[in-house]
Design an enzyme around this catalytic site. Structure first.
Site, short mmCIF file in Angstrom:
data_model
loop_
_atom_site.label_atom_id
_atom_site.label_comp_id
_atom_site.label_asym_id
_atom_site.label_seq_id
_atom_site.Cartn_x
_atom_site.Cartn_y
_atom_site.Cartn_z
N HIS A 1 0.84 -1.21 0.00
CA HIS A 1 0.00 0.00 0.00
C HIS A 1 0.87 1.26 0.00
O HIS A 1 0.62 2.21 -0.74
CB HIS A 1 -0.91 0.01 1.23
CG HIS A 1 -2.17 -0.78 1.07
ND1 HIS A 1 -2.20 -2.15 1.15
CD2 HIS A 1 -3.46 -0.39 0.84
CE1 HIS A 1 -3.45 -2.57 0.97
NE2 HIS A 1 -4.23 -1.52 0.79
N ARG A 2 1.90 1.24 0.83
CA ARG A 2 2.79 2.40 0.93
C ARG A 2 3.54 2.64 -0.38
O ARG A 2 3.70 3.78 -0.81
CB ARG A 2 3.78 2.19 2.08
CG ARG A 2 4.60 3.44 2.41
CD ARG A 2 5.46 3.23 3.64
NE ARG A 2 4.65 3.01 4.82
CZ ARG A 2 4.65 1.89 5.53
NH1 ARG A 2 5.42 0.87 5.16
NH2 ARG A 2 3.89 1.77 6.59
#
Length: 206
Positions: A38-39
């Site tokens: 996600h990051r």
């Protein structure tokens, strides 16, 4: 009542009549996807190495066993319990927008960002019952690929073929309704009424 089964690729129309509290199942593909992927997508602007548009992700760090399939590397799912979805809350709206994912599965509820993303882009969040990691693993027919393996086993993107994966309890629907938030209001109303009845009876306790 007929069993609700979503099959990937999922369209916005497939989600239109699904409501919070519904129990559904997934057939097709789901990709494990936790904090670091996600990051990478949201903060670093990187593209996922596989296409999940119309697909499903699972907030989970699975336990995988390497197998030898006639000299070809293969993998077996040992355990795949959901991790706390709220950890991905700060990324999820933008992640939905960038990837086109339709179904997000994890543990516990999510917040306003995910609600907004689900409503705007046509996605849902579901809860997989906690404590059923080994059961979930039996619903994985095959691990078809592994990407970003340099992140380690829990953060690798494991693409799994599944059949009737679930039960999945819809916690945020494509209209932005949130089961956990609605239940909080109901529970607080009951709590206030209970306290009003109990406190006068125990007011002597210091």
């Amino acid at each position: 009542m007929s069993k609700k089964i979503l099959t990937t690729p999922i369209s916005a129309e497939d989600l239109a009549d699904i409501k919070i509290g519904d129990v559904i199942y997934l057939t097709g593909h789901i990709v494990t996807c936790r904090d670091v992927p996600h990051r990478r997508v949201v903060e670093e602007g990187r593209e996922l190495p596989l296409d999940i548009r119309g697909g499903a992700i699972l907030h989970a760090g699975p336990i995988i066993r390497k197998m030898d399939d006639g000299g070809k590397e293969a993998f077996e799912m040992v355990s795949v319990g959901p991790t706390t979805s709220m950890r991905m809350e700060k990324f999820e709206r933008e992640f939905i927008a960038k990837t086109g994912v339709r179904l997000i599965v994890g543990k516990g509820g999510m917040g306003e960002g995910t609600m907004s993303g689900c409503k705007e882009f046509g996605a849902i969040h579901c809860v997989f019952p906690a404590g059923c990691a080994v059961v979930a693993a039996t619903q994985v027919e095959e691990i078809e690929s592994a990407d970003w393996t340099e992140l380690g086993m829990p953060e690798t993107l494991w693409k799994c073929r599944v059949k009737e994966f679930g039960p999945l309890i819809v916690s945020i629907d494509a209209h932005g309704n949130n089961l956990f938030e609605q239940n909080k209001v109901k529970f607080n109303e009951k709590k206030d009424a209970a306290l009003a009845e109990i406190l006068p009876q125990v007011g002597f306790i210091k």
